[in-house]
Motif scaffolding. Structure first.
Motif, mmCIF file in Angstrom:
data_model
loop_
_atom_site.group_PDB
_atom_site.id
_atom_site.type_symbol
_atom_site.label_atom_id
_atom_site.label_comp_id
_atom_site.label_asym_id
_atom_site.label_seq_id
_atom_site.Cartn_x
_atom_site.Cartn_y
_atom_site.Cartn_z
ATOM 1 N N CYS A 190 13.360 8.358 -17.644
ATOM 2 C CA CYS A 190 13.421 10.364 -17.006
ATOM 3 C C CYS A 190 14.695 10.764 -17.767
ATOM 4 O O CYS A 190 14.671 11.731 -17.919
ATOM 5 N N CYS A 191 15.943 9.816 -17.754
ATOM 6 C CA CYS A 191 16.925 10.330 -18.542
ATOM 7 C C CYS A 191 16.478 11.053 -20.373
ATOM 8 O O CYS A 191 17.525 11.363 -20.872
ATOM 9 N N GLU B 204 16.414 14.691 -20.940
ATOM 10 C CA GLU B 204 17.058 15.043 -20.590
ATOM 11 C C GLU B 204 18.153 15.119 -21.509
ATOM 12 O O GLU B 204 18.537 16.338 -22.249
ATOM 13 N N ALA C 251 19.611 6.058 -22.713
ATOM 14 C CA ALA C 251 19.514 6.998 -21.695
ATOM 15 C C ALA C 251 18.450 6.626 -20.877
ATOM 16 O O ALA C 251 16.508 6.202 -21.170
ATOM 17 N N GLY C 252 18.333 5.686 -20.184
ATOM 18 C CA GLY C 252 17.274 5.326 -19.087
ATOM 19 C C GLY C 252 17.394 3.424 -18.456
ATOM 20 O O GLY C 252 18.915 3.291 -19.187
ATOM 21 N N MET D 49 23.192 6.539 -20.762
ATOM 22 C CA MET D 49 23.654 7.416 -19.823
ATOM 23 C C MET D 49 23.130 7.854 -19.003
ATOM 24 O O MET D 49 21.506 7.489 -18.781
ATOM 25 N N GLY D 50 23.414 7.825 -17.853
ATOM 26 C CA GLY D 50 23.378 8.257 -16.794
ATOM 27 C C GLY D 50 22.898 6.378 -15.474
ATOM 28 O O GLY D 50 23.688 6.313 -15.910
ATOM 29 N N CYS E 270 21.651 11.365 -11.992
ATOM 30 C CA CYS E 270 20.263 10.708 -11.762
ATOM 31 C C CYS E 270 19.233 11.478 -12.027
ATOM 32 O O CYS E 270 18.893 11.573 -11.009
ATOM 33 N N PRO E 271 18.277 11.983 -12.971
ATOM 34 C CA PRO E 271 19.354 12.447 -14.122
ATOM 35 C C PRO E 271 20.546 13.427 -14.460
ATOM 36 O O PRO E 271 20.206 13.815 -13.906
ATOM 37 N N PRO E 272 20.847 12.868 -15.524
ATOM 38 C CA PRO E 272 21.934 13.187 -15.544
ATOM 39 C C PRO E 272 21.446 14.924 -16.466
ATOM 40 O O PRO E 272 21.096 14.735 -16.996
#
Length: 185
Positions: free
Chosen positions: A59-60, A63, A95-96, A122-123, A155-157
């Motif tokens: 999911c990150c 974003e 990311a994730g 990320m995240g 979560c997520p950023p």
């Protein structure tokens, strides 16, 4: 018109001189020029032309994609070109969550990136594995696989958080001391 006329806040005819890493200005005639350490100039260019690798796992990644869109505009920070090939990128944004099956792939892609290279986790899942995914199938933090330079929490950023993380990475790149870092040390 000298090179220094493009530097914001400097009047025409002013030079900048680097002494022990500090920039000093001096007034001269109409001819201007720029004096600085080569390391500082190269690091400034590197910091403002970071090319991220698209490596979205969960999911990150949504974003991360949003941060490159027109509303947040990563192009302002020199990171607008998301690369699909590791040989053209110098920043990996993980990311994730990273599964155990994806871990060797991530490591191989990181190894294919040219030096110098940087990593942003990320995240919460990429940074620590997150509490809800604390099981045998998920890597508990991407720093177990590759060295991480910047952690972006959330979560997520939000896209603003990723942009702030990229800005922190740019500061780190500008402050790095040498043009080429040896792997022997």
């Amino acid at each position: 018109m000298g090179l220094n006329s493009t530097i914001e806040g400097l009047p025409s005819g002013q030079i900048i001189q680097a002494v022990d890493g500090k920039l000093l200005g001096q007034q001269v005639g109409q001819q201007g020029f720029l004096l600085a350490k080569l390391d500082d100039l190269v690091n400034q260019v590197r910091a403002n032309s970071v090319w991220p690798l698209t490596f979205g796992l969960a999911c990150c990644a949504i974003e991360m994609m949003a941060s490159g869109a027109s509303r947040y505009d990563l192009a302002r920070f020199g990171a607008e070109v998301f690369r699909a090939s590791p040989r053209q990128a110098d920043l990996m944004i993980v990311a994730g969550r990273v599964s155990q099956k994806m871990a060797p792939v991530l490591k191989q892609i990181y190894d294919q990136m040219p030096e110098p290279k940087w990593v942003i986790a990320m995240g919460a899942c990429a940074s620590t594995g997150n509490g809800i995914f604390n099981n045998y199938a998920i890597v508990q933090g991407v720093d177990e696989l590759v060295p991480v330079d910047v952690y972006v929490p959330g979560c997520p950023p939000r896209p603003e958080s990723l942009i702030y993380g990229i800005m922190q990475l740019q500061k780190k790149i500008r402050k790095s001391g040498r043009i080429l870092e040896d792997d022997d040390e």
